[in-house]
Design a protein around this motif. Sequence first.
Motif: not given
Length: 354
Positions: A56-57, A61-62, A153-156, A170-172
């Motif tokens: 969950s953490r 973060a991602a 991503l948060s907010g999008k 990608d990459g995360r």
Amino acid sequence: MKTIIRKIRRDTGAYTEQEKEALRLAGNIIREGGLVAFPTETVYGLGGDALNPASSRKIYAAKGRPSDNPLIVHIADREALGRIVRDIPESAVKLADAFWPGPLTMILEKSDPVPRETTGGLDTVAVRMPSDPVARELIRLSGGYIAAPSANLSGKPSPTVAKYVVQDMDGRIDMILDGGDVEIGLESTIVDLTSPVPTVLRPGYVTVQMLRETVGEVQEDCTMMRDDSGQAPKAPGMKYRHYAPRGELTVVDGAREDVVNYINTQIGLLRAQNKKSGVIGTDADIERYRADVCRSVGDRGSEDTVARRLYRVLREFDDEDVEVIYAEAFDTDGIGQAVMNRLLKAAGYRVVRV
Ligand code: AMP
Ligand code: MG
């Protein structure tokens, strides 16, 4: 991190060997504490093991998501519910009978196996059983409990096609299952069953009316359809700026002719300032707008289509670097309530009545 991306068809149970292998790999990644984005019938989810606090953490973060914004736990069968909640009230049984598997999330008292990392520190847990076959198979292969917020991503705006999952993740994260376009296009309805009267915290495809027909009295959280900046919404996530394109979005409400005229006048002013403009309209009037980027979300009468297209259109304005966007308003009955809830939040409640 190198992200593995695999295609998978969502309309069949008969997977190819490659698809089976991709699903097994995805399941193993989640079991081992990694993250996999996957399609559901609502929007793409970003999944990790819901019973593993470290997973969950990683999800927070991602996404760049504040860690007091709880995650929804996805299960594949009814038996799985008993292990993660303290008690299953009669209302939950009725709602599960009526709407699971499907786009309904229930808030219940959590039991010990669910870590506070997953619930944003709360004693309650949000649970949903998705209907999407890929999501269900992945849940089974990864141990039965996937915590998954939307894979943006948060907010999008939440991703409804894999392209936007790749753009954001990608990459995360470890892996993305590309299942094509989702069916519904808006996040699940959330109903809180820990309050004395079931309370809808977020509208969705399952409407308040449908819930009332199943369990009788149902309330709507007061922050659902208006500016909640001064209130503490019961779904912590609803307080954050959400679903928003980068451009400044305004919803224009009024009679058809007045809306078209008002928007075209504003576009004229923007052009004089060299600002790139966009319009979110519907099939009947989209040709009449003079903006740089005009997108129809479909026929106003077909609310399902509008719901399915809304987030994609919001994302397309970002792709085109649109600076100022005007959107037609929608009726708020049926799934229209969910459409307007997301549109109003995306607009930060900027509404012009003409
Ligand atoms: P998302 O994962 O992006 O669909 O967002 C999940 C939504 O569910 C957020 O708005 C959360 O605040 C809400 N939610 C999840 N768990 C709870 C809970 N235990 N109580 C209230 N709201 C919750
Ligand atoms: Mg989300």
